[in-house]
Design an enzyme around this catalytic site. Structure first.
Site, PDB file in Angstrom:
ATOM      1  CB  CYS A   1      -0.923  -0.021   1.230  1.00 19.26           C
ATOM      2  SG  CYS A   1      -1.821   1.518   1.519  1.00 19.26           S
TER       3      CYS A   1
ATOM      4  CB  CYS B   1       0.279   1.961   4.073  1.00 15.97           C
ATOM      5  SG  CYS B   1      -1.411   1.348   3.870  1.00 15.97           S
TER       6      CYS B   1
END
Length: 311
Positions: free
Chosen positions: A74, A77
């Site tokens: 991600c 993230c």
């Protein structure tokens, strides 16, 4: 964008009851590390798992626990996590950070209803509190943390933890100059400048896999930052073979953590198009594979389906 604020304590909205009574003896080391005399000294930043989350819930009765639900593939993230860790250190033991890899801890991902990541929640006296979803600028995160401390005080949670284990900036290896330039641009929200920095890094070293992954991630973030999810889905539903419309939703799905949905959408589009029109879809799929990582099982499955469509 308005500053996210801690939501109400979500009693009943999220069920963590199955995580409260797990035996500590079977759990890996979580929020505590051995201290003198055999006591357990909480760390400011630690990994949390399905197995040891009962300890995290107990810790939240003393100090508010920020929970960062993330995944290795991600991009947003990876943008947000350093901000969270920096601010946790800044709050000098009044908050701690539990990092949860949703791929490795499916029960926690399900319990917190992590339909999109990064997802950041808090625990106050064992109860979950909604904070925000997505990569949020540092100043807004700081304001949310201040509001979280006020909410925690209202629930009688005002403890602190020792700071001897706080993250040390000096201990972290310095980023290569062009990577640092890209990171600084991401911090400013200037994804175009970050892409340019990563391109320069790749020109210097075509085997720089971190730069290649970063380049794909910032291009994705640049594409989705002004998209409206509802409008994009409506446009894609109205035009199943419109490449731009399908790309928009696939990008939003990937940025939101719906990896398989993104891949399936592009593979379905690839299958529906004439052979002469497929090249841009294949290129977008390969870019998304690079963002998630070639070793990810979802990428391996999607590559297999793409190969079967090609041959």
């Amino acid at each position: 964008m308005s500053t996210p604020a801690p939501g109400a304590v979500m009693r009943g909205a999220i069920d963590l009851s199955s995580l409260r009574s797990r035996p500590d003896a079977a759990a890996p080391a979580g929020p505590g590390t051995p201290a003198a005399g055999g006591a357990s000294a909480p760390r400011l930043v630690f990994d949390a798992t399905d197995a040891d989350f009962g300890q995290v819930l107990e810790l939240s009765k003393t100090v508010p626990v920020v929970v960062d639900l993330w995944a290795e593939w991600c991009g947003p993230c990876k943008q947000l996590s350093p901000v969270l860790e920096k601010l946790i250190a800044e709050f000098a033991g009044r908050l701690v950070l539990a990092k949860v890899d949703v791929d490795a801890n499916p029960q926690l991902a399900q319990s917190f209803r992590a339909q999109s990541i990064p997802l950041v929640v808090a625990l106050v006296a064992g109860q979950p509190v909604q904070l925000f979803t997505g990569a949020v600028p540092e100043q807004q995160v700081r304001e949310v943390f201040h509001q979280l401390l006020e909410l925690a005080a209202n629930h009688g949670v005002t403890g602190t933890v020792p700071q001897g284990d706080a993250p040390s900036d000096a201990a972290e290896p310095a980023l290569p100059p062009l990577h640092q330039e890209a990171f600084d641009a991401i911090e400013r929200g200037d994804y175009d400048a970050a892409a340019v920095a990563y391109e320069k890094a790749l020109a210097e070293n075509p085997r720089d896999e971190d730069a290649r992954a970063g380049f794909g991630q910032v291009r994705l973030l640049a594409r989705v930052q002004h998209l409206d999810l509802a409008a994009a889905r409506a446009a894609a539903a109205a035009a199943p073979t419109d490449v731009t419309a399908q790309f928009d939703v696939a990008d939003l799905d990937l940025a939101g953590g719906h990896v398989e949905d993104a891949f399936d959408r592009l593979l379905d589009l690839f299958a529906a198009l004439p052979s002469a029109d497929r090249a841009p879809v294949r290129e977008r799929l390969l870019e998304q594979f690079g963002i998630v990582g070639d070793g990810d099982p979802r990428v391996i499955r999607a590559r297999g389906r793409l190969a079967s469509l090609l041959f």
